[in-house]
Write a protein that holds these residues in place. Structure first.
Motif, PDB file in Angstrom:
ATOM      1  N   SER A  69      32.244 -15.238   0.896  1.00  0.00           N
ATOM      2  CA  SER A  69      33.300 -15.298   1.905  1.00  0.00           C
ATOM      3  C   SER A  69      34.675 -15.091   1.279  1.00  0.00           C
ATOM      4  CB  SER A  69      33.247 -16.650   2.622  1.00  0.00           C
ATOM      5  OG  SER A  69      34.294 -16.773   3.550  1.00  0.00           O
ATOM      6  N   ILE A  70      34.922 -15.737   0.141  1.00  0.00           N
ATOM      7  CA  ILE A  70      36.218 -15.613  -0.526  1.00  0.00           C
ATOM      8  C   ILE A  70      36.436 -14.189  -1.030  1.00  0.00           C
ATOM      9  CG2 ILE A  70      37.576 -16.344  -2.522  1.00  0.00           C
ATOM     10  CD1 ILE A  70      36.367 -19.105  -2.233  1.00  0.00           C
ATOM     11  N   GLN A  71      35.376 -13.584  -1.564  1.00  0.00           N
ATOM     12  CA  GLN A  71      35.506 -12.232  -2.093  1.00  0.00           C
ATOM     13  C   GLN A  71      35.836 -11.235  -0.980  1.00  0.00           C
ATOM     14  OE1 GLN A  71      32.269 -11.128  -4.631  1.00  0.00           O
ATOM     15  NE2 GLN A  71      33.490  -9.586  -5.685  1.00  0.00           N
ATOM     16  N   VAL A  72      35.232 -11.407   0.183  1.00  0.00           N
ATOM     17  CA  VAL A  72      35.540 -10.542   1.321  1.00  0.00           C
ATOM     18  C   VAL A  72      36.994 -10.730   1.744  1.00  0.00           C
ATOM     19  CG1 VAL A  72      35.086 -10.155   3.768  1.00  0.00           C
ATOM     20  CG2 VAL A  72      33.191 -10.417   2.186  1.00  0.00           C
ATOM     21  N   SER A  73      37.441 -11.989   1.750  1.00  0.00           N
ATOM     22  CA  SER A  73      38.823 -12.283   2.129  1.00  0.00           C
ATOM     23  C   SER A  73      39.800 -11.639   1.167  1.00  0.00           C
ATOM     24  CB  SER A  73      39.033 -13.797   2.163  1.00  0.00           C
ATOM     25  OG  SER A  73      40.383 -14.109   2.403  1.00  0.00           O
ATOM     26  N   MET A  74      39.488 -11.689  -0.125  1.00  0.00           N
ATOM     27  CA  MET A  74      40.392 -11.135  -1.124  1.00  0.00           C
ATOM     28  C   MET A  74      40.420  -9.611  -1.096  1.00  0.00           C
ATOM     29  SD  MET A  74      39.579 -13.708  -4.316  1.00  0.00           S
ATOM     30  CE  MET A  74      40.687 -12.825  -5.422  1.00  0.00           C
ATOM     31  N   ALA A  75      39.354  -9.011  -0.585  1.00  0.00           N
ATOM     32  CA  ALA A  75      39.299  -7.549  -0.516  1.00  0.00           C
ATOM     33  C   ALA A  75      40.092  -6.999   0.664  1.00  0.00           C
ATOM     34  CB  ALA A  75      37.842  -7.097  -0.408  1.00  0.00           C
ATOM     35  N   THR A  76      40.475  -7.881   1.586  1.00  0.00           N
ATOM     36  CA  THR A  76      41.260  -7.469   2.747  1.00  0.00           C
ATOM     37  C   THR A  76      42.709  -7.207   2.334  1.00  0.00           C
ATOM     38  OG1 THR A  76      39.874  -8.850   4.176  1.00  0.00           O
ATOM     39  CG2 THR A  76      42.005  -8.117   5.057  1.00  0.00           C
ATOM     40  N   PRO A  77      43.264  -6.051   2.660  1.00  0.00           N
ATOM     41  CA  PRO A  77      44.655  -5.741   2.286  1.00  0.00           C
ATOM     42  C   PRO A  77      45.635  -6.793   2.775  1.00  0.00           C
ATOM     43  CG  PRO A  77      43.539  -3.792   3.132  1.00  0.00           C
ATOM     44  CD  PRO A  77      42.623  -4.949   3.391  1.00  0.00           C
ATOM     45  N   ILE A  78      46.580  -7.167   1.912  1.00  0.00           N
ATOM     46  CA  ILE A  78      47.572  -8.179   2.248  1.00  0.00           C
ATOM     47  C   ILE A  78      48.749  -7.530   2.971  1.00  0.00           C
ATOM     48  CG2 ILE A  78      49.152  -9.904   1.317  1.00  0.00           C
ATOM     49  CD1 ILE A  78      47.291 -10.141  -1.084  1.00  0.00           C
ATOM     50  N   GLN A  79      49.124  -8.082   4.100  1.00  0.00           N
ATOM     51  CA  GLN A  79      50.253  -7.582   4.864  1.00  0.00           C
ATOM     52  C   GLN A  79      51.352  -8.633   4.886  1.00  0.00           C
ATOM     53  OE1 GLN A  79      48.905  -6.356   8.731  1.00  0.00           O
ATOM     54  NE2 GLN A  79      47.530  -4.786   7.931  1.00  0.00           N
ATOM     55  N   ASN A  80      52.530  -8.246   4.439  1.00  0.00           N
ATOM     56  CA  ASN A  80      53.650  -9.188   4.367  1.00  0.00           C
ATOM     57  C   ASN A  80      54.745  -8.884   5.382  1.00  0.00           C
ATOM     58  OD1 ASN A  80      52.702 -10.849   2.238  1.00  0.00           O
ATOM     59  ND2 ASN A  80      53.168  -9.198   0.785  1.00  0.00           N
ATOM     60  N   THR A  81      54.428  -8.098   6.374  1.00  0.00           N
ATOM     61  CA  THR A  81      55.417  -7.809   7.404  1.00  0.00           C
ATOM     62  C   THR A  81      55.668  -9.060   8.237  1.00  0.00           C
ATOM     63  OG1 THR A  81      53.775  -7.108   9.016  1.00  0.00           O
ATOM     64  CG2 THR A  81      54.600  -5.431   7.500  1.00  0.00           C
ATOM     65  N   SER A  82      56.811  -9.094   8.894  1.00  0.00           N
ATOM     66  CA  SER A  82      57.137 -10.254   9.720  1.00  0.00           C
ATOM     67  C   SER A  82      56.107 -10.441  10.835  1.00  0.00           C
ATOM     68  CB  SER A  82      58.536 -10.094  10.327  1.00  0.00           C
ATOM     69  OG  SER A  82      58.623  -8.901  11.097  1.00  0.00           O
ATOM     70  N   THR A  83      55.603  -9.332  11.370  1.00  0.00           N
ATOM     71  CA  THR A  83      54.587  -9.415  12.414  1.00  0.00           C
ATOM     72  C   THR A  83      53.304 -10.032  11.874  1.00  0.00           C
ATOM     73  OG1 THR A  83      55.469  -7.451  13.527  1.00  0.00           O
ATOM     74  CG2 THR A  83      53.210  -8.108  14.066  1.00  0.00           C
ATOM     75  N   ALA A  84      52.910  -9.616  10.655  1.00  0.00           N
ATOM     76  CA  ALA A  84      51.703 -10.150  10.042  1.00  0.00           C
ATOM     77  C   ALA A  84      51.857 -11.632   9.734  1.00  0.00           C
ATOM     78  CB  ALA A  84      51.379  -9.371   8.765  1.00  0.00           C
ATOM     79  N   GLN A  85      53.034 -12.036   9.290  1.00  0.00           N
ATOM     80  CA  GLN A  85      53.278 -13.440   8.973  1.00  0.00           C
ATOM     81  C   GLN A  85      53.239 -14.297  10.233  1.00  0.00           C
ATOM     82  OE1 GLN A  85      53.473 -14.825   5.920  1.00  0.00           O
ATOM     83  NE2 GLN A  85      52.935 -12.782   5.187  1.00  0.00           N
ATOM     84  N   ARG A  86      53.782 -13.774  11.334  1.00  0.00           N
ATOM     85  CA  ARG A  86      53.732 -14.516  12.589  1.00  0.00           C
ATOM     86  C   ARG A  86      52.291 -14.662  13.075  1.00  0.00           C
ATOM     87  NH1 ARG A  86      58.440 -11.481  13.808  1.00  0.00           N
ATOM     88  NH2 ARG A  86      57.192  -9.967  15.006  1.00  0.00           N
ATOM     89  N   ALA A  87      51.523 -13.612  12.892  1.00  0.00           N
ATOM     90  CA  ALA A  87      50.120 -13.654  13.296  1.00  0.00           C
ATOM     91  C   ALA A  87      49.354 -14.674  12.454  1.00  0.00           C
ATOM     92  CB  ALA A  87      49.490 -12.267  13.162  1.00  0.00           C
ATOM     93  N   LYS A  88      49.652 -14.700  11.152  1.00  0.00           N
ATOM     94  CA  LYS A  88      49.000 -15.646  10.254  1.00  0.00           C
ATOM     95  C   LYS A  88      49.336 -17.083  10.650  1.00  0.00           C
ATOM     96  CE  LYS A  88      48.679 -16.894   5.360  1.00  0.00           C
ATOM     97  NZ  LYS A  88      49.153 -16.571   3.981  1.00  0.00           N
ATOM     98  N   ARG A  89      50.610 -17.313  10.992  1.00  0.00           N
ATOM     99  CA  ARG A  89      51.027 -18.652  11.397  1.00  0.00           C
ATOM    100  C   ARG A  89      50.362 -19.033  12.716  1.00  0.00           C
ATOM    101  NH1 ARG A  89      54.353 -21.214  14.703  1.00  0.00           N
ATOM    102  NH2 ARG A  89      55.470 -23.087  13.997  1.00  0.00           N
ATOM    103  N   SER A  90      50.256 -18.085  13.626  1.00  0.00           N
ATOM    104  CA  SER A  90      49.626 -18.353  14.913  1.00  0.00           C
ATOM    105  C   SER A  90      48.170 -18.760  14.735  1.00  0.00           C
ATOM    106  CB  SER A  90      49.712 -17.107  15.804  1.00  0.00           C
ATOM    107  OG  SER A  90      49.044 -17.313  17.033  1.00  0.00           O
TER     108      SER A  90
END
Length: 336
Positions: free
Chosen positions: A177-198
């Motif tokens: 599970s962790i390896q799959v998560s780490m393979a997902t591209p990291i997005q640091n846009t404000s929209t992505a951060q708001r989605a992560k917080r949500s």
């Protein structure tokens, strides 16, 4: 707070340490020879001491109904005694200090290896010099090894004191599970951060947390802990409502503090201090990967204050400090 997989290991080791069986003769190999996926490396100093509840730093504990309802004569006597001098009057006020180095490894095949070594120096053991019945050195646990689902306990001379099997522990599904998560591209846009917080807020709500307030610097959440007997030893054993109030970073990725209340009486306060991410002793090679089974590698100090009651009814605060000199999580499979 994060509670990762080896917290249950610590409980097992504590239970074993109370025994002194010495009939085991085969020692465990201290070297993990398997390919390692995740390595956790920690060095920390633990400090425990008690202090007067009326000390300024404990003011919030004094506002609760339990302390406020103490007999006025007792309250004045205790307050006067604690405010007039700093003299140590009981053994509980003398700090008990210990140090430990811990290595935890999750292997590619999902098996787990754990090594804990006591690093307490003679200077730290001052409290033991006044102990009328000190524990014999050859019975004291100085090293703990967990390997192949067996816990081994050793004294400072390297002699095996006890070994005992524990239920099979396989972390392979967690690794995947962790390896799959780490393979997902990291997005640091404000929209992505708001989605992560949500998403974080939705998970908190699903776990029974309620939003109390939020600002650009913090988020305050509250959670009911149900009803149970009071933790205060001399309080009438009637069911009492308990709750937790937690303070998080704005993105909900870090908890700054947690308070436990019984009614409106604060009974425990936990505060976390985080190291700078440029400090390599606390670096996390995959800081965007989170798991309740792994520690936050940037925690530098954990401070716990617990309201306690002596046999004569005197309230006091028990302090427990964890000071980390090193706290790392290294993901080796991330390099592949």
């Amino acid at each position: 707070m994060n509670k990762y997989f080896l917290s249950s290991m610590a409980i097992a080791c504590i239970a074993l340490s109370a025994q002194s069986c010495k009939d085991e003769k085969n020692a465990a190999e201290t070297i993990n020879q398997k390919e390692v996926a995740i390595e956790i490396s920690q060095e920390k100093e633990n400090v425990q001491f008690s202090e007067a509840i009326y000390a300024t730093v404990n003011a919030e504990f004094c506002k609760g109904d339990y302390i406020q309802n103490l007999p006025q004569q007792m309250r004045m006597k205790r307050a006067g005694a604690s405010e007039s001098n700093d003299t140590i009057t009981t053994a509980e006020e003398i700090p008990v200090i210990s140090a430990v180095a811990i290595t935890q490894k999750i292997n590619i095949d999902g098996s787990v290896y754990y090594l804990s070594e006591d690093k307490t120096t003679d200077e730290m053991k001052c409290i033991e010099t006044i102990n009328v019945h000190p524990q014999p050195e050859n019975e004291r646990i100085a090293k703990t090894i967990f390997k192949d689902n067996v816990v081994f306990l050793y004294n400072s001379a390297g002699q095996l004191l006890k070994s005992e099997p524990v239920p099979d522990m396989n972390m392979k599904p967690i690794l995947d599970s962790i390896q799959v998560s780490m393979a997902t591209p990291i997005q640091n846009t404000s929209t992505a951060q708001r989605a992560k917080r949500s998403i974080a807020m939705q998970k908190a709500s699903a776990n029974g947390m309620r939003l109390v307030s939020e600002s650009p610097t913090e988020v305050i959440m509250e959670m009911d802990l149900g009803t149970s007997n009071s933790s205060l030893s001399n309080k009438v054993k009637a069911l009492i409502s308990k709750k937790a109030i937690m303070r998080f970073s704005p993105d909900m990725s870090r908890m700054y503090s947690q308070k436990i209340y019984e009614g409106d009486q604060l009974t425990q306060l936990v505060e976390m201090e985080y190291a700078s991410k440029i400090d390599k002793q606390f670096s996390n090679t995959a800081p965007t990967t989170t798991s309740a089974l792994l520690p936050d590698a940037n925690i530098k100090q954990i401070r716990r204050k617990t309201l306690m009651i002596k046999a004569d009814g005197t309230p006091y605060i028990l302090n427990n400090l964890e000071n980390f000199q090193k706290n790392q999580v290294i993901y080796n499979f991330a390099k592949k």
